[in-house]
Each structure stands twice: as structure tokens, then as C-alpha cells.
Write a protein that holds these residues in place. Structure first.
Motif, mmCIF file in Angstrom:
data_model
loop_
_atom_site.group_PDB
_atom_site.id
_atom_site.type_symbol
_atom_site.label_atom_id
_atom_site.label_comp_id
_atom_site.label_asym_id
_atom_site.label_seq_id
_atom_site.Cartn_x
_atom_site.Cartn_y
_atom_site.Cartn_z
ATOM 1 N N ARG A 127 -7.782 -40.099 6.193
ATOM 2 C CA ARG A 127 -7.537 -39.222 5.032
ATOM 3 C C ARG A 127 -8.612 -38.146 4.928
ATOM 4 O O ARG A 127 -8.316 -36.975 4.638
ATOM 5 C CB ARG A 127 -7.481 -40.051 3.753
ATOM 6 C CG ARG A 127 -6.207 -40.875 3.601
ATOM 7 C CD ARG A 127 -6.064 -41.383 2.181
ATOM 8 N NE ARG A 127 -7.138 -42.298 1.833
ATOM 9 C CZ ARG A 127 -7.087 -43.610 2.021
ATOM 10 N NH1 ARG A 127 -6.023 -44.161 2.586
ATOM 11 N NH2 ARG A 127 -8.091 -44.388 1.663
ATOM 12 N N ALA A 128 -9.863 -38.538 5.159
ATOM 13 C CA ALA A 128 -10.965 -37.564 5.079
ATOM 14 C C ALA A 128 -10.804 -36.473 6.134
ATOM 15 O O ALA A 128 -11.025 -35.288 5.856
ATOM 16 C CB ALA A 128 -12.300 -38.282 5.250
ATOM 17 N N GLN B 203 -7.978 -35.581 7.580
ATOM 18 C CA GLN B 203 -6.805 -34.772 7.233
ATOM 19 C C GLN B 203 -7.178 -33.725 6.189
ATOM 20 O O GLN B 203 -6.776 -32.563 6.290
ATOM 21 C CB GLN B 203 -5.689 -35.673 6.715
ATOM 22 C CG GLN B 203 -5.015 -36.502 7.796
ATOM 23 C CD GLN B 203 -4.070 -37.539 7.239
ATOM 24 O OE1 GLN B 203 -4.215 -37.998 6.111
ATOM 25 N NE2 GLN B 203 -3.080 -37.928 8.035
ATOM 26 N N ASP B 204 -7.946 -34.150 5.184
ATOM 27 C CA ASP B 204 -8.389 -33.208 4.148
ATOM 28 C C ASP B 204 -9.277 -32.125 4.740
ATOM 29 O O ASP B 204 -9.166 -30.936 4.375
ATOM 30 C CB ASP B 204 -9.146 -33.960 3.047
ATOM 31 C CG ASP B 204 -8.246 -34.878 2.233
ATOM 32 O OD1 ASP B 204 -7.015 -34.706 2.295
ATOM 33 O OD2 ASP B 204 -8.773 -35.771 1.545
ATOM 34 N N VAL C 234 -7.141 -29.625 6.565
ATOM 35 C CA VAL C 234 -6.432 -28.752 5.621
ATOM 36 C C VAL C 234 -7.371 -27.663 5.105
ATOM 37 O O VAL C 234 -6.994 -26.488 4.994
ATOM 38 C CB VAL C 234 -5.848 -29.570 4.457
ATOM 39 C CG1 VAL C 234 -5.364 -28.650 3.325
ATOM 40 C CG2 VAL C 234 -4.692 -30.438 4.944
ATOM 41 N N ARG C 235 -8.614 -28.064 4.800
ATOM 42 C CA ARG C 235 -9.572 -27.083 4.267
ATOM 43 C C ARG C 235 -9.866 -25.977 5.278
ATOM 44 O O ARG C 235 -9.835 -24.788 4.932
ATOM 45 C CB ARG C 235 -10.877 -27.786 3.851
ATOM 46 C CG ARG C 235 -10.764 -28.604 2.586
ATOM 47 C CD ARG C 235 -12.141 -28.968 2.062
ATOM 48 N NE ARG C 235 -12.867 -29.816 2.987
ATOM 49 C CZ ARG C 235 -12.814 -31.145 3.007
ATOM 50 N NH1 ARG C 235 -12.023 -31.775 2.145
ATOM 51 N NH2 ARG C 235 -13.516 -31.847 3.861
ATOM 52 N N THR D 177 -6.857 -23.779 5.835
ATOM 53 C CA THR D 177 -6.664 -22.870 4.692
ATOM 54 C C THR D 177 -7.631 -21.688 4.788
ATOM 55 O O THR D 177 -7.243 -20.532 4.571
ATOM 56 C CB THR D 177 -6.879 -23.628 3.374
ATOM 57 O OG1 THR D 177 -5.920 -24.689 3.278
ATOM 58 C CG2 THR D 177 -6.720 -22.692 2.183
#
Length: 245
Positions: free
Chosen positions: A45-46, A48-49, A52-53, A56
Motif C-alpha cells: 500500500r505504501a 502504491q501510494d 501515485v504521488r 501525479t
């Protein structure tokens, strides 16, 4: 309660099967792979986040680069129009001065825009490297998760095999005991965890407590077919020559 001594001794075999089934159940609950998967999920999860950052940020920078390139193209187009007008020789002295001034302004503006564009492109290149790194980290985390899940599934399959085999053994063994003796065994096991154990060297095999003299005297006097229980833990104590009576 009375039961043939040989039948009582067979309770030890049943208790051994139940101990193995308990170990299987405990192992199933406490597989190290379960904790490993939980940690892998957090890491996944970390990552993946993080991906995404940076993606972006890369998207924002790409839009900024595109906007900057569009603005530079507009300045260049304006400069080309002004130069074409100058080259036509159709402008008066006043307009000529204004066009020359505007061309100077456009050149300075274009230089500033190109400097900004270069900075944006350098930042985008760095972020692209971050994106690649984040994707590689995510791939690695996904692989670690898959490996842990595979090992967990294999371990669970092995445990399930043992559980199925020993449960079948238990079902057959239960038929060897009188209903009242089996009911007592099951009741004690449900409350204490161990239904029957060998009395060895004057110690209860379930709670490991040595029996005191009064209890030992009572056990010596008890008939061989008498079902006796530990005063401490309630387990059925199976007496054999090893009991030390």
C-alpha cells in the motif's frame, strides 16, 4: 466410573491425536507467513501510494511543459509575423521603431520562457527516474506478497492434509470407548485442553504436578478398572507400571 484398563490406556492414543490436532490448529493460526503477508500488504500500500504521488507530480510537470512549449510557440509565431512585416518594407518609421522594440521584448520573453522550460524538463526527467524507481519497488513488493501467499497456501495445504488424516483417525478411535468414558474425556478436554494423560513417576502427565501422599495412597487402593482424575487439572490419569504407585 469403571472402564477396562486396556481401554483406559487407549485414551492416551486418543489424547496424542488430539494434541496433534491442537498443534495443527495453533500452527494454522500462527503461521509466520500470515504476519509476513500483513507486513507485505502494508509495504505494498505504501509503495502504491508513493507511485501515485510521483505519477501525479509527473503529470503536473508534463502539463506545465506542454503549456510552456505552447507559450514559446506563440511568442515565436508573433516574432515571425513581426519579422515578416519588417521584411515587407511596407511599414512607416514610427511602426518600424515599434516593431523593433517589440521584437526585442519578444526575444527576451522567449529566452526567459526557454530557461523556464529547461528547468521544467530537468525536473520532469528527475521525476521520471523517481517513477521508474517507484514502479520497480512496487513490482518487488508485489513479488514478495505473492511469494508469502504461496508459502502460506502450501503450509495451509499441508496442515489441512494432516488435520483431515488425523480427524479420520480420531473418528475411528472414538468407537473404541464406552459412551460415558468418552463423554468424560471430551468434557475435561473442552475445559482443560487435555482429556487424559499418563500418570508417570507419580506426576500427572497433563499438569505435570506430582501427586501428594494421600492421593497416591488412594490411587494404590483404587481398582485397576477405576477411572481416576487428577485433583489439580481434572484429566483422566491412566495408570501403568510407569506410574510409580
Amino acid at each position: 466410573m469403571k472402564a477396562d484398563p486396556a481401554v483406559q490406556r487407549r485414551l492416551l492414543d486418543l489424547a496424542e491425536v488430539d494434541a496433534e490436532l491442537s498443534r495443527v490448529a495453533h500452527r494454522r493460526r500462527t503461521l509466520p507467513e500470515i504476519a509476513e503477508i500483513a507486513e507485505a500488504e502494508k509495504d505494498l500500500r505504501a509503495r502504491q501510494d508513493a507511485l501515485v504521488r510521483v505519477e501525479t507530480t509527473l503529470g503536473d510537470l508534463s502539463r506545465d511543459v506542454k503549456r510552456q512549449e505552447t507559450e514559446i510557440d506563440q511568442v515565436r509565431a508573433r516574432e515571425d509575423r513581426d519579422r515578416a512585416l519588417l521584411a515587407s518594407g511596407s511599414v512607416g518609421a514610427k511602426q518600424l521603431t515599434e516593431l523593433e522594440h517589440e521584437l526585442g521584448t519578444l526575444q527576451r520573453r522567449q529566452g526567459a520562457l526557454e530557461d523556464d522550460l529547461l528547468e521544467l524538463m530537468e525536473r520532469r526527467e528527475a521525476i521520471e527516474a523517481d517513477v521508474q524507481h517507484a514502479r520497480a519497488g512496487l513490482d518487488k513488493a508485489q513479488q514478495a506478497m505473492g511469494d508469502a501467499q504461496h508459502r502460506r497456501d502450501e503450509a495451509l495445504a499441508d496442515l489441512e492434509s494432516v488435520d483431515t488424516r488425523r480427524s479420520a483417525d480420531r473418528a475411528l478411535m472414538q468407537k473404541q470407548f464406552p459412551e460415558n468414558l468418552l463423554a468424560l474425556y471430551e468434557r475435561v478436554r473442552a475445559h482443560k485442553g487435555i482429556g487424559a494423560a499418563l500418570l508417570r513417576s507419580r506426576r500427572c502427565g497433563a499438569c505435570r504436578i506430582e501427586q501428594d501422599r494421600s492421593v497416591l495412597s488412594r490411587l494404590r487402593e483404587a481398582a485397576a478398572d477405576e477411572v481416576v482424575q487428577c485433583d489439580e487439572c481434572g484429566a483422566i490419569m491412566v495408570r501403568t507400571p510407569e506410574s510409580g504407585l
